[in-house]
Motif scaffolding. Structure first.
Motif, PDB file in Angstrom:
ATOM      1  N   ALA A 198     -55.025 -33.145 -78.514  1.00 58.82           N
ATOM      2  CA  ALA A 198     -55.281 -34.222 -77.954  1.00 58.82           C
ATOM      3  C   ALA A 198     -54.559 -34.634 -76.805  1.00 58.82           C
ATOM      4  O   ALA A 198     -55.028 -35.112 -75.723  1.00 58.82           O
ATOM      5  N   LEU A 199     -53.174 -34.295 -76.858  1.00 61.25           N
ATOM      6  CA  LEU A 199     -52.374 -34.172 -75.423  1.00 61.25           C
ATOM      7  C   LEU A 199     -52.554 -33.595 -74.668  1.00 61.25           C
ATOM      8  O   LEU A 199     -52.711 -33.822 -73.349  1.00 61.25           O
ATOM      9  N   SER A 200     -53.234 -32.277 -74.793  1.00 55.87           N
ATOM     10  CA  SER A 200     -53.997 -31.294 -73.742  1.00 55.87           C
ATOM     11  C   SER A 200     -54.879 -31.963 -72.974  1.00 55.87           C
ATOM     12  O   SER A 200     -54.893 -31.964 -71.818  1.00 55.87           O
ATOM     13  N   GLU A 201     -55.785 -32.683 -73.638  1.00 53.28           N
ATOM     14  CA  GLU A 201     -57.020 -33.326 -73.202  1.00 53.28           C
ATOM     15  C   GLU A 201     -56.550 -34.420 -72.330  1.00 53.28           C
ATOM     16  O   GLU A 201     -57.006 -34.750 -71.145  1.00 53.28           O
ATOM     17  N   HIS A 202     -55.452 -35.089 -72.774  1.00 48.66           N
ATOM     18  CA  HIS A 202     -54.911 -36.316 -72.326  1.00 48.66           C
ATOM     19  C   HIS A 202     -54.262 -36.037 -70.812  1.00 48.66           C
ATOM     20  O   HIS A 202     -54.730 -36.600 -69.852  1.00 48.66           O
ATOM     21  N   VAL A 203     -53.424 -35.066 -70.685  1.00 49.72           N
ATOM     22  CA  VAL A 203     -53.121 -34.701 -69.365  1.00 49.72           C
ATOM     23  C   VAL A 203     -53.839 -34.110 -68.489  1.00 49.72           C
ATOM     24  O   VAL A 203     -53.726 -34.303 -67.457  1.00 49.72           O
ATOM     25  N   LEU A 204     -55.020 -33.354 -68.891  1.00 51.80           N
ATOM     26  CA  LEU A 204     -55.906 -32.796 -68.218  1.00 51.80           C
ATOM     27  C   LEU A 204     -56.949 -34.074 -67.164  1.00 51.80           C
ATOM     28  O   LEU A 204     -57.188 -33.552 -66.079  1.00 51.80           O
ATOM     29  N   TRP A 205     -57.013 -35.089 -67.971  1.00 50.32           N
ATOM     30  CA  TRP A 205     -57.605 -36.225 -67.019  1.00 50.32           C
ATOM     31  C   TRP A 205     -56.909 -36.300 -65.642  1.00 50.32           C
ATOM     32  O   TRP A 205     -57.474 -36.941 -64.893  1.00 50.32           O
ATOM     33  N   GLY A 214     -50.116 -30.926 -64.402  1.00 47.90           N
ATOM     34  CA  GLY A 214     -50.883 -31.520 -65.537  1.00 47.90           C
ATOM     35  C   GLY A 214     -51.640 -30.394 -66.294  1.00 47.90           C
ATOM     36  O   GLY A 214     -51.659 -30.255 -67.333  1.00 47.90           O
ATOM     37  N   LYS A 215     -52.297 -29.697 -65.408  1.00 48.80           N
ATOM     38  CA  LYS A 215     -53.001 -28.527 -65.658  1.00 48.80           C
ATOM     39  C   LYS A 215     -52.252 -27.377 -66.654  1.00 48.80           C
ATOM     40  O   LYS A 215     -52.443 -27.057 -67.624  1.00 48.80           O
ATOM     41  N   GLN A 216     -51.165 -27.278 -66.243  1.00 46.90           N
ATOM     42  CA  GLN A 216     -50.074 -26.418 -66.748  1.00 46.90           C
ATOM     43  C   GLN A 216     -49.577 -27.032 -68.114  1.00 46.90           C
ATOM     44  O   GLN A 216     -49.593 -26.267 -69.098  1.00 46.90           O
ATOM     45  N   ALA A 217     -49.117 -28.207 -67.903  1.00 50.43           N
ATOM     46  CA  ALA A 217     -48.744 -28.775 -69.338  1.00 50.43           C
ATOM     47  C   ALA A 217     -49.826 -28.751 -70.446  1.00 50.43           C
ATOM     48  O   ALA A 217     -49.491 -28.589 -71.560  1.00 50.43           O
ATOM     49  N   ALA A 218     -51.106 -28.861 -69.944  1.00 45.80           N
ATOM     50  CA  ALA A 218     -52.212 -29.023 -71.141  1.00 45.80           C
ATOM     51  C   ALA A 218     -52.316 -27.536 -71.438  1.00 45.80           C
ATOM     52  O   ALA A 218     -52.578 -27.590 -72.675  1.00 45.80           O
ATOM     53  N   LYS A 219     -52.154 -26.586 -70.755  1.00 46.17           N
ATOM     54  CA  LYS A 219     -52.156 -25.207 -71.156  1.00 46.17           C
ATOM     55  C   LYS A 219     -50.884 -24.965 -72.265  1.00 46.17           C
ATOM     56  O   LYS A 219     -51.364 -24.172 -73.251  1.00 46.17           O
ATOM     57  N   ASP A 220     -49.837 -25.418 -71.894  1.00 42.85           N
ATOM     58  CA  ASP A 220     -48.759 -25.399 -72.838  1.00 42.85           C
ATOM     59  C   ASP A 220     -48.961 -25.985 -74.117  1.00 42.85           C
ATOM     60  O   ASP A 220     -48.642 -25.325 -75.075  1.00 42.85           O
ATOM     61  N   PHE A 221     -49.722 -27.101 -74.102  1.00 39.06           N
ATOM     62  CA  PHE A 221     -49.802 -27.851 -75.222  1.00 39.06           C
ATOM     63  C   PHE A 221     -50.869 -27.170 -75.999  1.00 39.06           C
ATOM     64  O   PHE A 221     -50.873 -27.015 -77.324  1.00 39.06           O
ATOM     65  N   MET A 222     -51.993 -26.362 -75.452  1.00 38.45           N
ATOM     66  CA  MET A 222     -53.142 -25.734 -75.953  1.00 38.45           C
ATOM     67  C   MET A 222     -52.326 -24.431 -76.666  1.00 38.45           C
ATOM     68  O   MET A 222     -52.535 -24.017 -77.957  1.00 38.45           O
ATOM     69  N   VAL A 223     -51.335 -23.753 -76.188  1.00 36.36           N
ATOM     70  CA  VAL A 223     -50.860 -22.792 -76.785  1.00 36.36           C
ATOM     71  C   VAL A 223     -49.948 -23.215 -78.053  1.00 36.36           C
ATOM     72  O   VAL A 223     -49.955 -22.621 -79.401  1.00 36.36           O
ATOM     73  N   GLU A 242     -63.518 -28.083 -73.159  1.00 38.98           N
ATOM     74  CA  GLU A 242     -64.521 -27.043 -72.663  1.00 38.98           C
ATOM     75  C   GLU A 242     -65.664 -27.589 -71.881  1.00 38.98           C
ATOM     76  O   GLU A 242     -66.051 -27.258 -70.819  1.00 38.98           O
ATOM     77  N   VAL A 243     -66.162 -28.462 -72.551  1.00 37.15           N
ATOM     78  CA  VAL A 243     -67.421 -29.126 -72.056  1.00 37.15           C
ATOM     79  C   VAL A 243     -67.294 -29.755 -70.497  1.00 37.15           C
ATOM     80  O   VAL A 243     -67.908 -29.894 -69.541  1.00 37.15           O
ATOM     81  N   GLU A 244     -65.833 -30.489 -70.484  1.00 38.57           N
ATOM     82  CA  GLU A 244     -65.403 -30.982 -69.240  1.00 38.57           C
ATOM     83  C   GLU A 244     -65.117 -29.912 -68.016  1.00 38.57           C
ATOM     84  O   GLU A 244     -64.647 -30.256 -67.136  1.00 38.57           O
ATOM     85  N   GLY A 245     -65.197 -28.612 -68.511  1.00 36.08           N
ATOM     86  CA  GLY A 245     -64.669 -27.556 -67.619  1.00 36.08           C
ATOM     87  C   GLY A 245     -63.210 -27.719 -67.199  1.00 36.08           C
ATOM     88  O   GLY A 245     -62.906 -27.589 -66.055  1.00 36.08           O
ATOM     89  N   MET A 246     -62.278 -28.296 -68.136  1.00 34.80           N
ATOM     90  CA  MET A 246     -61.112 -28.469 -67.411  1.00 34.80           C
ATOM     91  C   MET A 246     -59.885 -27.493 -67.502  1.00 34.80           C
ATOM     92  O   MET A 246     -59.081 -27.554 -66.736  1.00 34.80           O
ATOM     93  N   VAL A 247     -60.289 -26.449 -68.282  1.00 36.85           N
ATOM     94  CA  VAL A 247     -59.194 -25.284 -68.092  1.00 36.85           C
ATOM     95  C   VAL A 247     -60.078 -23.954 -67.874  1.00 36.85           C
ATOM     96  O   VAL A 247     -61.133 -23.758 -68.409  1.00 36.85           O
ATOM     97  N   ASP A 248     -59.805 -23.383 -66.890  1.00 30.45           N
ATOM     98  CA  ASP A 248     -60.452 -22.253 -66.481  1.00 30.45           C
ATOM     99  C   ASP A 248     -59.709 -20.810 -66.881  1.00 30.45           C
ATOM    100  O   ASP A 248     -60.314 -19.812 -66.362  1.00 30.45           O
ATOM    101  N   THR A 249     -58.786 -20.894 -67.946  1.00 33.51           N
ATOM    102  CA  THR A 249     -57.918 -19.543 -68.212  1.00 33.51           C
ATOM    103  C   THR A 249     -58.137 -19.471 -69.575  1.00 33.51           C
ATOM    104  O   THR A 249     -57.979 -20.644 -70.383  1.00 33.51           O
ATOM    105  N   PRO A 250     -58.825 -18.429 -70.045  1.00 35.63           N
ATOM    106  CA  PRO A 250     -58.826 -18.118 -71.526  1.00 35.63           C
ATOM    107  C   PRO A 250     -57.521 -18.098 -72.106  1.00 35.63           C
ATOM    108  O   PRO A 250     -56.343 -17.897 -71.368  1.00 35.63           O
ATOM    109  N   SER A 251     -57.340 -18.617 -73.370  1.00 31.49           N
ATOM    110  CA  SER A 251     -56.193 -18.747 -74.146  1.00 31.49           C
ATOM    111  C   SER A 251     -55.480 -17.547 -74.139  1.00 31.49           C
ATOM    112  O   SER A 251     -54.245 -17.616 -74.080  1.00 31.49           O
ATOM    113  N   GLN A 252     -55.942 -16.528 -74.152  1.00 35.45           N
ATOM    114  CA  GLN A 252     -55.329 -15.011 -74.385  1.00 35.45           C
ATOM    115  C   GLN A 252     -54.299 -15.029 -72.995  1.00 35.45           C
ATOM    116  O   GLN A 252     -53.407 -14.310 -72.899  1.00 35.45           O
TER     117      GLN A 252
END
Length: 123
Positions: free
Chosen positions: A46-53, A59-68, A103-113
């Motif tokens: 939820a935090l990841s989605e929040h900062v992606l907006w 914000g994009k890097q923080a979102a990726k960190d939250f996803m990890v 994913e639907v919003e296309g907010m992150v373009d890097t696979p989690s791996q």
């Protein structure tokens, strides 16, 4: 009780198509003593989605960190083994819903791996 209240908030916001307030997720994470929790995974997603907006590079890097961090919560919840997708699908926590919305919003373009662990993270 705290789990139920936070899960209810997540479901309400998901049902209305609204972003979960970061303050609610941060409060839940601060109050959640469990090292491994599907509730915490949901909060990180939820935090990841929040900062992606914000749609900023930081914000994009923080979102990726939250996803990890969220994925690590899901990964190590079963002693001596990984949790199966089937077990995750049976969970009452809506972490998959947040991942789908991101994913639907296309907010992150890097696979989690390809994501890195946040600096200073200790499992």
């Amino acid at each position: 009780p705290e789990d139920e209240a936070y899960r209810g908030l997540l479901e309400d916001r998901l049902g209305r198509g609204e972003v979960v307030p970061a303050s609610a997720s941060l409060r839940y994470l601060a109050a959640s003593p469990a090292r491994c929790s599907w509730g915490k995974a949901s909060a990180y997603f939820a935090l990841s989605e929040h900062v992606l907006w914000a749609r900023t590079p930081s914000g994009k890097q923080a979102a990726k960190d939250f996803m990890v961090l969220g994925e690590l919560q899901l990964d190590r919840c079963a002693e001596g083994r990984n949790v199966t997708v089937h077990e995750q699908m049976l969970s009452a926590w809506p972490f998959w819903s947040f991942l789908r919305r991101v994913e639907v919003e296309g907010m992150v373009d890097t696979p989690s791996q390809g994501l890195r662990l946040p600096p200073g993270y200790v499992a």
